[in-house]
Write a protein that holds these residues in place. Structure first.
Motif, PDB file in Angstrom:
ATOM      1  N   LEU A   3     -19.454 -15.981 -64.029  1.00 40.83           N
ATOM      2  CA  LEU A   3     -18.643 -15.074 -64.832  1.00 40.83           C
ATOM      3  C   LEU A   3     -17.443 -14.524 -63.858  1.00 40.83           C
ATOM      4  CD1 LEU A   3     -18.228 -13.438 -67.295  1.00 40.83           C
ATOM      5  CD2 LEU A   3     -19.685 -11.662 -66.371  1.00 40.83           C
ATOM      6  N   VAL A   4     -17.837 -14.266 -62.702  1.00 44.16           N
ATOM      7  CA  VAL A   4     -16.796 -13.840 -61.560  1.00 44.16           C
ATOM      8  C   VAL A   4     -15.670 -15.023 -61.582  1.00 44.16           C
ATOM      9  CG1 VAL A   4     -16.135 -12.934 -59.353  1.00 44.16           C
ATOM     10  CG2 VAL A   4     -18.296 -12.158 -60.675  1.00 44.16           C
ATOM     11  N   ASP A   5     -16.056 -16.213 -61.483  1.00 42.92           N
ATOM     12  CA  ASP A   5     -15.445 -17.470 -61.171  1.00 42.92           C
ATOM     13  C   ASP A   5     -14.280 -17.523 -62.615  1.00 42.92           C
ATOM     14  OD1 ASP A   5     -14.533 -19.806 -59.685  1.00 42.92           O
ATOM     15  OD2 ASP A   5     -15.103 -20.609 -61.519  1.00 42.92           O
ATOM     16  N   ARG A   6     -14.857 -17.178 -63.718  1.00 42.36           N
ATOM     17  CA  ARG A   6     -14.318 -17.325 -64.924  1.00 42.36           C
ATOM     18  C   ARG A   6     -12.937 -16.255 -65.051  1.00 42.36           C
ATOM     19  NH1 ARG A   6     -17.288 -17.562 -70.673  1.00 42.36           N
ATOM     20  NH2 ARG A   6     -15.426 -18.230 -72.023  1.00 42.36           N
ATOM     21  N   LEU A   7     -13.328 -15.110 -64.490  1.00 48.91           N
ATOM     22  CA  LEU A   7     -12.321 -13.857 -64.381  1.00 48.91           C
ATOM     23  C   LEU A   7     -11.339 -14.186 -63.610  1.00 48.91           C
ATOM     24  CD1 LEU A   7     -14.516 -10.939 -64.840  1.00 48.91           C
ATOM     25  CD2 LEU A   7     -13.011 -11.791 -66.552  1.00 48.91           C
ATOM     26  N   SER A   8     -11.667 -14.851 -62.369  1.00 53.19           N
ATOM     27  CA  SER A   8     -10.806 -15.207 -61.193  1.00 53.19           C
ATOM     28  C   SER A   8      -9.849 -16.267 -61.789  1.00 53.19           C
ATOM     29  CB  SER A   8     -11.499 -15.615 -60.186  1.00 53.19           C
ATOM     30  OG  SER A   8     -12.347 -14.653 -59.342  1.00 53.19           O
ATOM     31  N   ALA A   9     -10.315 -17.200 -62.520  1.00 53.58           N
ATOM     32  CA  ALA A   9      -9.407 -18.135 -63.099  1.00 53.58           C
ATOM     33  C   ALA A   9      -8.262 -17.724 -63.843  1.00 53.58           C
ATOM     34  CB  ALA A   9     -10.384 -19.137 -63.898  1.00 53.58           C
ATOM     35  N   VAL A  10      -8.505 -16.577 -64.649  1.00 45.74           N
ATOM     36  CA  VAL A  10      -7.442 -16.007 -65.417  1.00 45.74           C
ATOM     37  C   VAL A  10      -6.795 -14.805 -64.543  1.00 45.74           C
ATOM     38  CG1 VAL A  10      -8.418 -16.491 -67.518  1.00 45.74           C
ATOM     39  CG2 VAL A  10      -8.973 -14.484 -66.628  1.00 45.74           C
ATOM     40  N   GLY A  11      -7.068 -14.917 -63.462  1.00 40.06           N
ATOM     41  CA  GLY A  11      -6.250 -13.883 -62.542  1.00 40.06           C
ATOM     42  C   GLY A  11      -6.660 -12.284 -62.437  1.00 40.06           C
TER      43      GLY A  11
ATOM     44  N   THR B 289      -3.905 -14.475 -53.196  1.00 40.76           N
ATOM     45  CA  THR B 289      -3.835 -15.572 -52.233  1.00 40.76           C
ATOM     46  C   THR B 289      -4.431 -16.770 -52.209  1.00 40.76           C
ATOM     47  OG1 THR B 289      -3.492 -13.621 -50.703  1.00 40.76           O
ATOM     48  CG2 THR B 289      -3.686 -15.445 -49.720  1.00 40.76           C
ATOM     49  N   PRO B 290      -3.861 -17.927 -52.470  1.00 43.14           N
ATOM     50  CA  PRO B 290      -4.585 -19.324 -52.629  1.00 43.14           C
ATOM     51  C   PRO B 290      -5.775 -19.336 -51.484  1.00 43.14           C
ATOM     52  CG  PRO B 290      -2.617 -19.377 -52.943  1.00 43.14           C
ATOM     53  CD  PRO B 290      -2.436 -18.234 -52.334  1.00 43.14           C
ATOM     54  N   GLY B 291      -6.775 -19.708 -51.906  1.00 41.60           N
ATOM     55  CA  GLY B 291      -7.945 -20.113 -50.613  1.00 41.60           C
ATOM     56  C   GLY B 291      -7.754 -21.287 -50.215  1.00 41.60           C
ATOM     57  N   PRO B 292      -8.333 -21.757 -48.932  1.00 38.17           N
ATOM     58  CA  PRO B 292      -8.323 -23.226 -48.384  1.00 38.17           C
ATOM     59  C   PRO B 292      -8.596 -24.204 -49.539  1.00 38.17           C
ATOM     60  CG  PRO B 292      -9.565 -21.757 -46.986  1.00 38.17           C
ATOM     61  CD  PRO B 292      -9.456 -20.804 -48.301  1.00 38.17           C
ATOM     62  N   GLY B 293      -7.668 -25.379 -49.522  1.00 35.54           N
ATOM     63  CA  GLY B 293      -8.070 -26.526 -50.367  1.00 35.54           C
ATOM     64  C   GLY B 293      -7.822 -26.085 -51.905  1.00 35.54           C
ATOM     65  N   ALA B 294      -6.982 -24.909 -52.097  1.00 34.28           N
ATOM     66  CA  ALA B 294      -6.859 -24.786 -53.623  1.00 34.28           C
ATOM     67  C   ALA B 294      -5.808 -25.589 -54.082  1.00 34.28           C
ATOM     68  CB  ALA B 294      -6.687 -23.229 -53.869  1.00 34.28           C
ATOM     69  N   ALA B 295      -4.840 -25.825 -53.173  1.00 32.51           N
ATOM     70  CA  ALA B 295      -3.489 -26.484 -53.677  1.00 32.51           C
ATOM     71  C   ALA B 295      -3.901 -27.951 -54.248  1.00 32.51           C
ATOM     72  CB  ALA B 295      -2.650 -26.908 -52.289  1.00 32.51           C
ATOM     73  N   GLY B 296      -3.644 -28.353 -55.363  1.00 36.02           N
ATOM     74  CA  GLY B 296      -3.606 -29.510 -56.144  1.00 36.02           C
ATOM     75  C   GLY B 296      -5.107 -29.789 -56.400  1.00 36.02           C
ATOM     76  N   SER B 297      -5.993 -28.629 -56.366  1.00 33.33           N
ATOM     77  CA  SER B 297      -7.505 -28.738 -56.582  1.00 33.33           C
ATOM     78  C   SER B 297      -7.787 -28.709 -58.167  1.00 33.33           C
ATOM     79  CB  SER B 297      -8.313 -27.900 -55.859  1.00 33.33           C
ATOM     80  OG  SER B 297      -9.656 -27.591 -56.206  1.00 33.33           O
ATOM     81  N   ALA B 298      -8.406 -29.439 -58.700  1.00 32.71           N
ATOM     82  CA  ALA B 298      -8.846 -29.199 -60.014  1.00 32.71           C
ATOM     83  C   ALA B 298      -9.774 -28.160 -60.193  1.00 32.71           C
ATOM     84  CB  ALA B 298      -9.573 -30.694 -60.543  1.00 32.71           C
ATOM     85  N   TYR B 299     -10.474 -27.961 -59.325  1.00 32.50           N
ATOM     86  CA  TYR B 299     -11.173 -26.854 -59.549  1.00 32.50           C
ATOM     87  C   TYR B 299     -11.299 -25.835 -58.481  1.00 32.50           C
ATOM     88  CZ  TYR B 299     -13.213 -29.348 -63.630  1.00 32.50           C
ATOM     89  OH  TYR B 299     -13.405 -29.844 -64.716  1.00 32.50           O
ATOM     90  N   ALA B 300     -10.241 -25.166 -58.122  1.00 30.20           N
ATOM     91  CA  ALA B 300     -10.078 -24.238 -57.045  1.00 30.20           C
ATOM     92  C   ALA B 300     -11.303 -23.035 -57.050  1.00 30.20           C
ATOM     93  CB  ALA B 300      -8.732 -23.392 -57.071  1.00 30.20           C
ATOM     94  N   ASP B 301     -11.795 -22.779 -55.728  1.00 30.06           N
ATOM     95  CA  ASP B 301     -12.780 -22.063 -55.489  1.00 30.06           C
ATOM     96  C   ASP B 301     -12.363 -20.714 -55.949  1.00 30.06           C
ATOM     97  OD1 ASP B 301     -15.013 -20.897 -54.943  1.00 30.06           O
ATOM     98  OD2 ASP B 301     -15.443 -21.953 -52.928  1.00 30.06           O
ATOM     99  N   HIS B 302     -12.210 -19.892 -56.968  1.00 33.87           N
ATOM    100  CA  HIS B 302     -11.674 -18.782 -57.022  1.00 33.87           C
ATOM    101  C   HIS B 302     -12.643 -17.628 -56.165  1.00 33.87           C
ATOM    102  CE1 HIS B 302      -9.094 -20.597 -59.996  1.00 33.87           C
ATOM    103  NE2 HIS B 302     -10.096 -20.933 -60.573  1.00 33.87           N
TER     104      HIS B 302
END
Length: 451
Positions: free
Chosen positions: A63-71, A117-130
């Motif tokens: 759920l936290v990941d889902r909210l993080s994905a929408v900022g 602030t994007p986390g490590p490895g987030a650029a170009g990632s299909a599933y960034a670790d929000h």
């Protein structure tokens, strides 16, 4: 820039009013009665932060990941130390219910800034670790690492030597459709590393056809990885819990742990990427090397769903590849398998550009390629293949593979002198493998498990 906030629960009137009286960037735009209403409001783009005053027990990593994905950053109010620790473990900012309005506003602003602030490895990632729950053992650098010099083995880093907590390495074994031998290679890599003296965890993350349990002759009544993901989603997966779930596998040369996969393909929704990230974080802490047997499909499948936040069929494979320190791409060495591998490598570069796969051709035999098969394959690859070089060849040995499968064991026990076993060992082990017995756990993990 303003920070619109939605709240849920019986938030004190003076707290909400205090945020408004600050006349700062934080303002409450909606009060919700329950978590489902808050989630719906956040998905419309109404807010950048959510304050959960009641019902924090319903918050999960997914759920936290889902909210993080929408900022949307999540701030929860609780006075329970255990609940606060659980919430922090799944990426929630925590404050006491009696927090003052100015302090809460500062926490909200900090949480929003951290989420931006994007986390490590987030650029170009299909599933960034929000949730930013997992950090690579290389200190957060992207997966594009320099390859070892010629002849240098890909040796997993030993956390006992470098003193870094949670510094265990992750090896992902991936390959295209068509049974190129992913599970065979992954299971035997785990066995060879255990025989070398490493503490090893083997994870079956293939959401289409998990088969590690069958290969190793385990009674797989409950999928270990699914159990670990459920606990991780609730923020309850610690090192001791992970070791209770994992199944031990003992061989004459060494022992390792296994998180078995889901054998029913319709259960793929249990492998959520946020929870899987937390499982891999714990895996780094308990094992020097984690070996992942992944699925084949890399399709992000956004076009297959109108709900952009719906669970993704291939999220387990993509997340595993994103977080791996080393990716072995396995292809079958025949006129069908090689073109499949070439196309799949292009898809991998697009889906997980930081992966830098190490290409291995499996089932190499003259009957499928011609005389001097390795030379034939290298020549064809140099002319028609991608720029990624071929790293190794694994010879076909159906007799040894059948014997191991029939016994529910590994090549190092059923065919220790076979060329296939030696080729797999040379991928990850020292040139002269030590014959000392390995422990299932590193000394650090042993102490923690007995505390």
């Amino acid at each position: 820039m303003g920070i619109p906030v939605v709240t849920v629960g019986r938030t004190r009137e003076d707290l909400v009013g205090g945020l408004e009286r600050l006349h700062g960037p934080v303002s409450v735009v909606r009060r919700c009665a329950e978590l489902a209403e808050l989630l719906a409001a956040c998905q419309t783009g109404l807010a950048r932060a959510a304050v959960v005053a009641d019902g924090s027990a319903e918050l999960t990593a997914s759920l936290v990941d889902r909210l993080s994905a929408v900022g949307v950053a999540v701030v929860a109010l609780t006075d329970s130390p255990d609940e606060a620790a659980r919430l922090r473990g799944i990426g929630v900012t925590v404050a006491a219910p009696a927090v003052e309005a100015d302090a809460l506003a500062a926490l909200i602003a900090g949480a929003v800034e951290g989420l931006s602030t994007p986390g490590p490895g987030a650029a170009g990632s299909a599933y960034a670790d929000h949730t930013a729950a997992l950090r690579r053992s290389d200190g957060g650098r992207s997966g594009r690492q320099d390859r070892p010099h010629d002849g240098e083995q890909d040796r997993p880093r030993d956390p006992a030597r470098d003193g870094t907590p949670g510094a265990g390495r992750i090896i992902a074994v991936w390959g295209p459709a068509g049974a190129p031998g992913r599970t065979l290679v992954a299971a035997n890599i785990a066995g060879e590393l255990a025989a070398e003296g490493k503490s090893v965890l083997l994870v079956d993350a293939d959401s289409y056809g998990a088969s590690v349990a069958a290969v190793l002759g385990l009674l797989d009544e409950a999928a270990g990885l699914a159990q670990a993901c459920r606990l991780a989603d609730q923020g309850l997966l610690d090192e001791a819990a992970l070791l209770r779930i994992a199944a031990p596998v003992a061989t004459r040369a060494g022992s390792f742990w296994v998180l078995t996969g889901i054998t029913r393909a319709d259960r793929w929704t249990e492998l959520r990427p946020a929870a899987l990230s937390l499982v891999y974080q714990r895996a780094r802490e308990v094992a020097e090397v984690t070996v992942i047997d992944t699925g084949f499909c890399l399709e992000a499948d956004e076009e297959l769903s109108f709900d952009s936040m719906a669970p993704r069929r291939n999220a387990a494979t993509l997340r595993s590849l994103e977080l791996a320190d080393t990716v072995y791409a396995i292809g079958a060495a025949d006129p069908v398998g090689v073109p499949r591998l070439v196309r799949a490598l292009a898809e991998l570069e697009s889906a997980v550009p930081q992966a830098l796969p190490r290409v291995v051709l499996n089932k190499v035999r003259a009957s499928a390629v011609g005389r001097l098969p390795e030379r034939q394959l290298r020549d064809a690859w140099s002319r028609y293949g991608p720029s990624t070089p071929l790293e190794a060849f694994l010879p076909a040995d159906p007799a040894a593979c059948d014997a191991a499968l029939l016994a529910g064991s590994l090549l190092l026990e059923c065919a220790p002198d076979s060329a296939l076993r030696r080729a797999i060992a040379s991928l990850v082990c020292a040139p002269v493998q030590r014959n000392r017995k390995s422990s299932v756990l590193s000394s650090t993990a042993k102490r923690r498990a007995t505390d």
